[in-house]
Design a protein around this motif. Structure first.
Motif, PDB file in Angstrom:
ATOM      1  N   LEU A  43       0.822  -1.211   0.000  1.00  0.00           N
ATOM      2  CA  LEU A  43       0.000   0.000   0.000  1.00  0.00           C
ATOM      3  C   LEU A  43       0.857   1.262   0.000  1.00  0.00           C
ATOM      4  O   LEU A  43       0.415   2.309  -0.496  1.00  0.00           O
ATOM      5  CB  LEU A  43      -0.916   0.005   1.229  1.00  0.00           C
ATOM      6  N   ALA A  44       2.064   1.184   0.559  1.00  0.00           N
ATOM      7  CA  ALA A  44       2.902   2.371   0.710  1.00  0.00           C
ATOM      8  C   ALA A  44       3.609   2.749  -0.581  1.00  0.00           C
ATOM      9  O   ALA A  44       3.941   3.917  -0.794  1.00  0.00           O
ATOM     10  CB  ALA A  44       3.933   2.135   1.818  1.00  0.00           C
ATOM     11  N   VAL A  45       3.863   1.763  -1.437  1.00  0.00           N
ATOM     12  CA  VAL A  45       4.557   2.025  -2.695  1.00  0.00           C
ATOM     13  C   VAL A  45       3.559   2.520  -3.730  1.00  0.00           C
ATOM     14  O   VAL A  45       2.404   2.077  -3.779  1.00  0.00           O
ATOM     15  CB  VAL A  45       5.269   0.750  -3.185  1.00  0.00           C
ATOM     16  N   ALA A  46       4.002   3.450  -4.568  1.00  0.00           N
ATOM     17  CA  ALA A  46       3.116   4.045  -5.566  1.00  0.00           C
ATOM     18  C   ALA A  46       2.539   2.987  -6.500  1.00  0.00           C
ATOM     19  O   ALA A  46       3.206   1.996  -6.812  1.00  0.00           O
ATOM     20  CB  ALA A  46       3.885   5.087  -6.385  1.00  0.00           C
ATOM     21  N   PRO A  47       1.300   3.174  -6.959  1.00  0.00           N
ATOM     22  CA  PRO A  47       0.685   2.226  -7.893  1.00  0.00           C
ATOM     23  C   PRO A  47       1.545   2.053  -9.150  1.00  0.00           C
ATOM     24  O   PRO A  47       2.229   2.970  -9.584  1.00  0.00           O
ATOM     25  CB  PRO A  47      -0.655   2.882  -8.230  1.00  0.00           C
ATOM     26  N   GLY A  48       1.480   0.861  -9.720  1.00  0.00           N
ATOM     27  CA  GLY A  48       2.261   0.587 -10.913  1.00  0.00           C
ATOM     28  C   GLY A  48       3.606  -0.030 -10.635  1.00  0.00           C
ATOM     29  O   GLY A  48       4.392  -0.258 -11.550  1.00  0.00           O
ATOM     30  N   HIS A  49       3.897  -0.301  -9.340  1.00  0.00           N
ATOM     31  CA  HIS A  49       5.181  -0.895  -8.967  1.00  0.00           C
ATOM     32  C   HIS A  49       4.967  -2.275  -8.334  1.00  0.00           C
ATOM     33  O   HIS A  49       5.597  -2.625  -7.338  1.00  0.00           O
ATOM     34  CB  HIS A  49       5.931   0.006  -7.984  1.00  0.00           C
ATOM     35  N   SER A  50       4.056  -3.058  -8.892  1.00  0.00           N
ATOM     36  CA  SER A  50       3.757  -4.368  -8.319  1.00  0.00           C
ATOM     37  C   SER A  50       4.989  -5.282  -8.353  1.00  0.00           C
ATOM     38  O   SER A  50       5.202  -6.086  -7.432  1.00  0.00           O
ATOM     39  CB  SER A  50       2.603  -5.032  -9.072  1.00  0.00           C
ATOM     40  N   GLY A  51       5.801  -5.155  -9.411  1.00  0.00           N
ATOM     41  CA  GLY A  51       7.011  -5.957  -9.486  1.00  0.00           C
ATOM     42  C   GLY A  51       7.986  -5.616  -8.380  1.00  0.00           C
ATOM     43  O   GLY A  51       8.637  -6.496  -7.804  1.00  0.00           O
ATOM     44  N   LEU A  52       8.072  -4.339  -8.050  1.00  0.00           N
ATOM     45  CA  LEU A  52       8.939  -3.879  -6.970  1.00  0.00           C
ATOM     46  C   LEU A  52       8.479  -4.462  -5.634  1.00  0.00           C
ATOM     47  O   LEU A  52       9.293  -4.952  -4.839  1.00  0.00           O
ATOM     48  CB  LEU A  52       8.922  -2.356  -6.919  1.00  0.00           C
TER      49      LEU A  52
END
Length: 410
Positions: A241-250
């Motif tokens: 939830l904390a990481v910006a959307p679009g970084h699912s791989g991260l």
């Protein structure tokens, strides 16, 4: 408080064998309980949410009941084990973990699902506490750190595989095969229990869990480990939830390297503890854990999130190994069940409190500052960690002085 604790510093010499037939059988039960538990951990909430008319509230409720039952089971397990023995408790735990999953194949009612989660939580708790205590009795004291680390690996790998595998199977084959798989894995593992030595818990004065928590030599490392477990609960729950959307791989990379680093560092710490003692690892593990959370606070920097997760995992693994090894070394065999219960309660309660508390704080400060505050909170555990280190040194010096005096009298 009486204790037949082994010395924390080992003398180098001939090392007894670690992997024996009983320990191999114990590996079977570890893999069985861990795989059965994690196969359904995310599947049951998804199943609940898939039923028309139910939503995220009901899905969260079943997980809450599961974890609450696990903590409750960990609190009562030492008392039961003192009367039944570790082997019987381990077998009962595997049965309670496996058999109720079959009820999910015939009913969709919330009452049935809640009852299944309740019973499975108790069963998992019994496998953790009784199994952990039995494991400690199967490992030579000279190699306890390494042996406990190896058990941690045997439990960690199935959890890494079973958690995503359960979700994948449910989406490709339906829920029923996953329920059958979780049930059979646990039930088949019971066969290995009867090959384990029948070492009963009542081989000395019993140590109650609340008395153990008040005993500083156990209470201090328990508290330190609980604080680091707070960080683990936060990373698993809120990093996506904390990481910006679009970084699912991260996020996937970070959630993979965190437990991978924890597994590797736990093995390293266990081997080092056998050679130089576990007490000196608690503070470094705590500091590294806090540093990792602090780096994760840079949620807008992809590399920082992955590196921070890895650093936290390394510190968490060190703390896991150091605290459990230290606690077992400070009690007689009759207290192994209490040590196992305290450590596992610290793990589960720390993760739960971290997830709940962080959500509230993050709503007021935002995720980056909430991570910073979490790191600072974790560093407050340096106080009991240093107290414990000082107390251990003083106790070691006292034992050495008494031994010299006794030698002089002879």
């Amino acid at each position: 408080m009486a204790s037949s604790a082994e010395p924390e510093h080992r003398v180098a010499g001939a090392r007894p064998p670690l992997v024996t037939r009983p320990l191999l059988l114990r590996f079977v039960t570890v893999v069985g309980s861990s795989a059965s538990f994690y196969l359904l951990l995310s599947v049951v909430p998804a199943y609940v949410q898939s039923v028309p008319g139910r939503g995220s509230d009901e899905a969260g409720l079943v997980t809450g009941v599961l974890m609450l039952a696990t903590v409750a089971g960990e609190l009562i397990a030492p008392w039961l084990a003192a009367r039944c023995g570790y082997r019987v408790m381990l077998g009962a735990g595997l049965f309670l973990l496996g058999a109720p999953a079959l009820a999910l194949t015939v009913s969709q009612s919330m009452a049935c699902i809640m009852a299944v989660c309740l019973v499975r939580g108790l069963g998992f708790a019994f496998t953790l506490v009784a199994g952990g205590a039995l494991t400690a009795s199967l490992i030579p004291p000279e190699r306890r750190g390494e042996g406990l680390a190896l058990i941690g690996v045997m439990a960690g790998v199935p959890s890494l595989v079973a958690l995503p595998l359960g979700a994948w199977l449910a989406s490709h084959t339906g829920y029923q095969p996953v329920y059958w798989a979780a049930a059979l894995i646990a039930l088949v593992s019971i066969a290995a229990v009867w090959g384990l030595p029948g070492r009963e818990a009542a081989q000395g004065p019993p140590l109650g869990i609340f008395a153990g928590a008040r005993y500083g030599a156990l209470g201090r490392p328990t508290g330190v480990f609980a604080v680091t477990a707070v960080g683990a609960g936060i990373v698993v729950t809120f990093l996506p939830l904390a990481v910006a959307p679009g970084h699912s791989g991260l996020v996937a990379a970070a959630l993979f390297v965190q437990p991978a680093a924890a597994t590797a560092s736990r093995w390293f710490a266990g081997r080092r503890a056998d050679r130089r003692g576990a007490a000196g690892l608690v503070v470094p593990g705590l500091v590294v854990s806090a540093a990792g959370i602090l780096v994760v606070a840079l949620t807008g920097v992809p590399v920082a999130v992955v590196v921070g997760a890895a650093v936290f995992g390394a510190g968490f693994g060190i703390t896991q190994s150091a605290t459990i090894t230290l606690m077992y070394s400070r009690v007689a065999p009759s207290g192994y069940g209490t040590v196992s219960a305290l450590w596992n309660v610290a793990y589960d309660a720390g993760m739960g409190v971290g997830a709940v508390g962080f959500g509230t704080v993050a709503g007021l400060t935002g995720y980056p500052w909430a991570f910073v505050l979490t790191a600072l909170l974790m560093l407050t555990a340096l106080v009991p960690a240093r107290w414990d280190r000082t107390a251990a040194r003083e106790q070691h010096a006292t034992r050495k002085e008494r031994a010299l005096k006794a030698g002089g009298q002879r």
